[in-house]
Write a protein that holds these residues in place. Structure first.
Motif, PDB file in Angstrom:
ATOM      1  N   GLY A   1      -1.980 -18.880 -12.394  1.00 53.52           N
ATOM      2  CA  GLY A   1      -2.150 -17.251 -12.489  1.00 53.52           C
ATOM      3  C   GLY A   1      -2.616 -16.360 -11.191  1.00 53.52           C
ATOM      4  N   SER A   2      -3.559 -17.314 -10.483  1.00 55.81           N
ATOM      5  CA  SER A   2      -4.078 -16.829  -9.244  1.00 55.81           C
ATOM      6  C   SER A   2      -2.938 -16.599  -8.118  1.00 55.81           C
ATOM      7  N   VAL A   3      -3.207 -15.808  -7.091  1.00 57.56           N
ATOM      8  CA  VAL A   3      -2.172 -15.472  -6.003  1.00 57.56           C
ATOM      9  C   VAL A   3      -2.796 -16.022  -4.846  1.00 57.56           C
ATOM     10  N   VAL A   4      -1.973 -16.106  -3.793  1.00 61.06           N
ATOM     11  CA  VAL A   4      -2.306 -16.418  -2.107  1.00 61.06           C
ATOM     12  C   VAL A   4      -1.596 -15.562  -1.565  1.00 61.06           C
ATOM     13  N   GLN A   5      -2.194 -14.831  -0.662  1.00 59.31           N
ATOM     14  CA  GLN A   5      -1.312 -13.947   0.214  1.00 59.31           C
ATOM     15  C   GLN A   5      -0.485 -14.694   0.929  1.00 59.31           C
ATOM     16  N   GLY A   6       0.834 -13.801   1.340  1.00 60.42           N
ATOM     17  CA  GLY A   6       2.059 -14.447   2.055  1.00 60.42           C
ATOM     18  C   GLY A   6       2.207 -13.673   3.253  1.00 60.42           C
ATOM     19  N   ASP A   7       3.471 -13.793   3.717  1.00 56.26           N
ATOM     20  CA  ASP A   7       3.638 -13.367   5.046  1.00 56.26           C
ATOM     21  C   ASP A   7       4.025 -11.951   4.811  1.00 56.26           C
ATOM     22  N   LEU A   8       3.739 -11.017   5.694  1.00 60.15           N
ATOM     23  CA  LEU A   8       4.033  -9.497   5.805  1.00 60.15           C
ATOM     24  C   LEU A   8       5.526  -9.215   5.707  1.00 60.15           C
ATOM     25  N   MET A   9       5.844  -8.284   4.605  1.00 64.68           N
ATOM     26  CA  MET A   9       7.277  -7.736   4.381  1.00 64.68           C
ATOM     27  C   MET A   9       7.804  -7.171   5.576  1.00 64.68           C
ATOM     28  N   ASP A  10       9.189  -7.286   5.596  1.00 65.35           N
ATOM     29  CA  ASP A  10       9.979  -6.452   6.567  1.00 65.35           C
ATOM     30  C   ASP A  10       9.957  -4.845   6.052  1.00 65.35           C
ATOM     31  N   PRO A  11       9.652  -4.043   6.781  1.00 69.69           N
ATOM     32  CA  PRO A  11       9.475  -2.688   6.198  1.00 69.69           C
ATOM     33  C   PRO A  11      11.015  -2.321   5.911  1.00 69.69           C
ATOM     34  N   GLY A  12      11.959  -2.877   6.247  1.00 64.56           N
ATOM     35  CA  GLY A  12      13.139  -2.681   5.919  1.00 64.56           C
ATOM     36  C   GLY A  12      13.630  -2.791   4.424  1.00 64.56           C
ATOM     37  N   GLU A  13      12.458  -3.610   3.764  1.00 63.21           N
ATOM     38  CA  GLU A  13      12.586  -3.946   2.427  1.00 63.21           C
ATOM     39  C   GLU A  13      12.151  -2.800   1.347  1.00 63.21           C
ATOM     40  N   TYR A  14      11.119  -1.878   1.928  1.00 67.02           N
ATOM     41  CA  TYR A  14      10.557  -0.843   1.229  1.00 67.02           C
ATOM     42  C   TYR A  14      10.348   0.449   2.016  1.00 67.02           C
ATOM     43  N   ALA A  15      10.051   1.333   1.216  1.00 61.06           N
ATOM     44  CA  ALA A  15       9.926   2.744   1.831  1.00 61.06           C
ATOM     45  C   ALA A  15       8.682   3.437   1.355  1.00 61.06           C
ATOM     46  N   ILE A  16       7.942   3.951   2.115  1.00 62.90           N
ATOM     47  CA  ILE A  16       6.605   4.705   1.607  1.00 62.90           C
ATOM     48  C   ILE A  16       7.021   6.248   1.709  1.00 62.90           C
ATOM     49  N   GLU A  17       6.808   6.924   0.520  1.00 64.68           N
ATOM     50  CA  GLU A  17       7.057   8.170   0.469  1.00 64.68           C
ATOM     51  C   GLU A  17       5.843   9.235  -0.039  1.00 64.68           C
ATOM     52  N   LYS A  18       5.936  10.477   0.491  1.00 60.77           N
ATOM     53  CA  LYS A  18       4.777  11.192  -0.207  1.00 60.77           C
ATOM     54  C   LYS A  18       5.471  12.174  -1.313  1.00 60.77           C
ATOM     55  N   CYS A  19       4.585  12.046  -2.455  1.00 57.17           N
ATOM     56  CA  CYS A  19       5.257  12.940  -3.593  1.00 57.17           C
ATOM     57  C   CYS A  19       4.589  14.110  -3.680  1.00 57.17           C
ATOM     58  N   ASN A  20       5.405  15.148  -4.493  1.00 55.87           N
ATOM     59  CA  ASN A  20       4.877  16.308  -4.545  1.00 55.87           C
ATOM     60  C   ASN A  20       3.331  16.394  -5.632  1.00 55.87           C
ATOM     61  N   GLY A  21       2.655  17.265  -5.436  1.00 48.84           N
ATOM     62  CA  GLY A  21       1.551  17.182  -6.255  1.00 48.84           C
ATOM     63  C   GLY A  21       0.164  16.431  -5.652  1.00 48.84           C
ATOM     64  N   ILE A  22      -1.004  16.832  -5.830  1.00 42.85           N
ATOM     65  CA  ILE A  22      -1.972  16.209  -5.409  1.00 42.85           C
ATOM     66  C   ILE A  22      -2.556  14.910  -6.092  1.00 42.85           C
ATOM     67  N   SER A  23      -1.712  14.702  -7.094  1.00 46.37           N
ATOM     68  CA  SER A  23      -2.267  13.444  -7.929  1.00 46.37           C
ATOM     69  C   SER A  23      -1.353  12.360  -7.502  1.00 46.37           C
ATOM     70  N   GLU A  24      -0.174  12.662  -6.971  1.00 41.98           N
ATOM     71  CA  GLU A  24       0.435  11.493  -6.463  1.00 41.98           C
ATOM     72  C   GLU A  24       1.066  11.643  -4.758  1.00 41.98           C
ATOM     73  N   PRO A  25      -0.058  11.335  -3.947  1.00 42.50           N
ATOM     74  CA  PRO A  25       0.159  11.749  -2.539  1.00 42.50           C
ATOM     75  C   PRO A  25       1.092  10.587  -1.805  1.00 42.50           C
ATOM     76  N   TRP A  26       1.212   9.468  -2.461  1.00 44.89           N
ATOM     77  CA  TRP A  26       2.290   8.544  -1.942  1.00 44.89           C
ATOM     78  C   TRP A  26       2.899   7.357  -2.737  1.00 44.89           C
ATOM     79  N   LYS A  27       4.069   6.857  -2.674  1.00 47.14           N
ATOM     80  CA  LYS A  27       4.649   5.902  -3.434  1.00 47.14           C
ATOM     81  C   LYS A  27       5.558   4.946  -2.606  1.00 47.14           C
TER      82      LYS A  27
END
Length: 499
Positions: free
Chosen positions: A449-475
């Protein structure tokens, strides 16, 4: 060279230790004519050394006869039906035979052979791609000497697809019949005529030469007999070259354990696993009764109890036994039957468990050595031990008067399949996200159940977005989720995460 295996696909008849019993539940019996039209494409006779029986070389009438039927599954064959046909009267079945009907698509049905010469084939419904299934069925028989008495040749007729195929067989002279003819030959006939000696020797000289010739003939006969006995017995020795040809893994429900063939199935450590090996002895192998072959199970398997004297079956005939010890040592011991047959092959199956204390990544490669120095590598992706789906922890830049914290989030640690995953990180009042500090890595989950950090992901496989509202600044909107780690830096202690 490693080989990957999925479904077992064999062109030869491989018989497992568990036989199917009878055909009492078969809803319908089809005739030989219909069977041969739908199924049987060729019939061949072989002797016990694997040589084809035909008119080109004579055989003994008391030789073992192996009848090989080449079959292929057609659309006309109905699942659950039993097809029967009879072998010609020039041949006879000495003992009943039964087992699994195996072909290129695995176990497709069962067969049964009666001593009256009736052969019955039944096809079950648990077959994938049965339309392409084909294989061979080999039946052990003998010549019917009552029918063939006094004959030098025999024409044995099989009807295949409404066409009569005649197999011509030549026989060696029957010594018993020759002796009978000589005994009953009339006085004065050619068989009784002898050439008179050209000179007369005294009694002592004649007796001396006679005894000398008798002793010489006795020595030659004894030598020949010993040679034949050694040849027939075969050598009792350890088989050092592997006779294993394939291996497959399944769970208790029959699911294939193979990450490429069945990618959505993940066994757990401690779960039961069925291991099935197939094996084969080459013709003219030279081994005899008592010959053994020993090999080792991979260490990832745990054997809790010894398994003793399980049968090794070929064509319904017991070829020996195999044992399994708690240290994973497997030993096959053959009997005298391996000298009486050709094209000997079969399978052996045992149940064991994956070791609960096995270490490493959940993605394992189990390597099985087989014949010709080759190996088969079975990829298995395990389910990790139960634990949290998501972890979050922060490391301050200094112990006192903290100015910033690096937050690390490990998520999907239980390897669930998630479509269109969204990871939300609400930031409380007074917190501030440092721009361009977010990075996403793949994780190598371990069996514990433990983890070992692997390779850095390709940015094309995810997106970082800012949400509306002060409680959710990023997703993070992740297109393809495996097991991931995200890091970001802000300047406040409080934090939480939601997947």
């Amino acid at each position: 060279m490693g080989k990957k295996i999925g479904h077992i696909a064999l062109l030869f008849l491989l018989l497992s230790q568990t036989f199917l019993s009878g055909f009492s539940n078969s809803p319908e019996i089809k005739s030989a004519e219909k069977l041969e039209q739908d199924l049987i494409s060729k019939v061949t006779l072989f002797d016990e050394e694997g040589k084809m029986m035909d008119s080109s070389h004579a055989v003994n009438k008391d030789d073992v006869v192996n009848i090989q039927f080449d079959w292929s599954y057609t659309e006309a064959v109905q699942v659950g039906e039993t097809y029967t046909f009879a072998i010609p009267r020039e041949l006879k079945v000495v003992r009943e035979q039964q087992g699994s009907l195996l072909g290129t698509n695995g176990d497709i049905g069962s067969f049964q052979v009666k001593t009256d010469g009736t052969v019955a084939l039944t096809f079950h419904d648990k077959v994938e791609n049965r339309e392409n299934a084909q294989g061979t069925l080999r039946i052990q028989a003998a010549f019917n000497q009552e029918i063939l008495k006094g004959k030098d040749t025999a024409s044995i007729e099989f009807v295949i697809q409404e066409i009569a195929h005649v197999l011509n067989v030549s026989f060696l002279a029957d010594s018993a019949e020759e002796n009978h003819d000589k005994t009953n030959a009339a006085p004065g006939s050619d068989r009784e005529q002898k050439t008179e000696p050209t000179r007369v020797e005294n009694e002592n000289e004649a007796n001396s030469k006679s005894n000398s010739k008798t002793a010489e003939a006795s020595d030659i006969t004894s030598s020949k007999a010993t040679g034949r006995a050694q040849m027939n017995a075969g050598s009792t020795s350890e088989i050092t070259e592997s006779i294993l040809t394939s291996v497959s893994l399944r769970d208790e429900d029959g699911n294939i354990i193979h990450a490429e063939e069945n990618p959505n199935y993940r066994p757990s450590l401690g779960s039961a696993v069925g291991i099935e090996y197939t094996w084969k002895l080459e013709n003219n192998h030279g081994y005899g009764a008592g010959s053994t072959f020993t090999f080792q199970l991979p260490e990832i398997f745990k054997v809790y109890n010894d398994l003793e004297n399980e049968p090794l079956i070929f064509g319904g005939i017991n070829m020996g036994t195999f044992t399994v010890k708690t240290d994973g040592t497997m030993t096959m011991v053959f009997n005298e039957e391996i000298k009486k047959h050709s094209n000997i092959e079969g399978s052996l199956k045992l149940w064991t468990e994956f070791r609960e204390d096995w270490k490493g990544s959940v993605e394992q490669e189990i390597v099985f050595p087989i014949k010709d120095g080759d190996t088969i590598s079975v990829p298995v992706h395990f389910q990790p031990k139960p634990g949290p789906e998501i972890d979050k922890k922060g490391i301050p830049n200094q112990a006192y008067n903290t100015e910033s914290i690096e937050w690390t989030v490990d998520f999907n640690k239980q390897l669930k399949k998630i479509q269109n995953a969204v990871l939300r990180d609400p930031i409380q009042t007074g917190q501030r996200l440092q721009a361009d500090s977010i990075k996403v890595y793949k994780l190598d989950v371990q069996l514990d159940g433990s983890v070992v950090q692997g390779d850095l992901m390709d940015p094309g496989e995810y997106a970082i977005e800012k949400c509306n509202g002060i409680s959710e600044p990023w997703k993070a909107n992740i297109q393809k989720i495996n097991t991931l780690r995200s890091t970001n830096t802000n300047d406040h202690m409080g934090n939480s995460i939601q997947l």
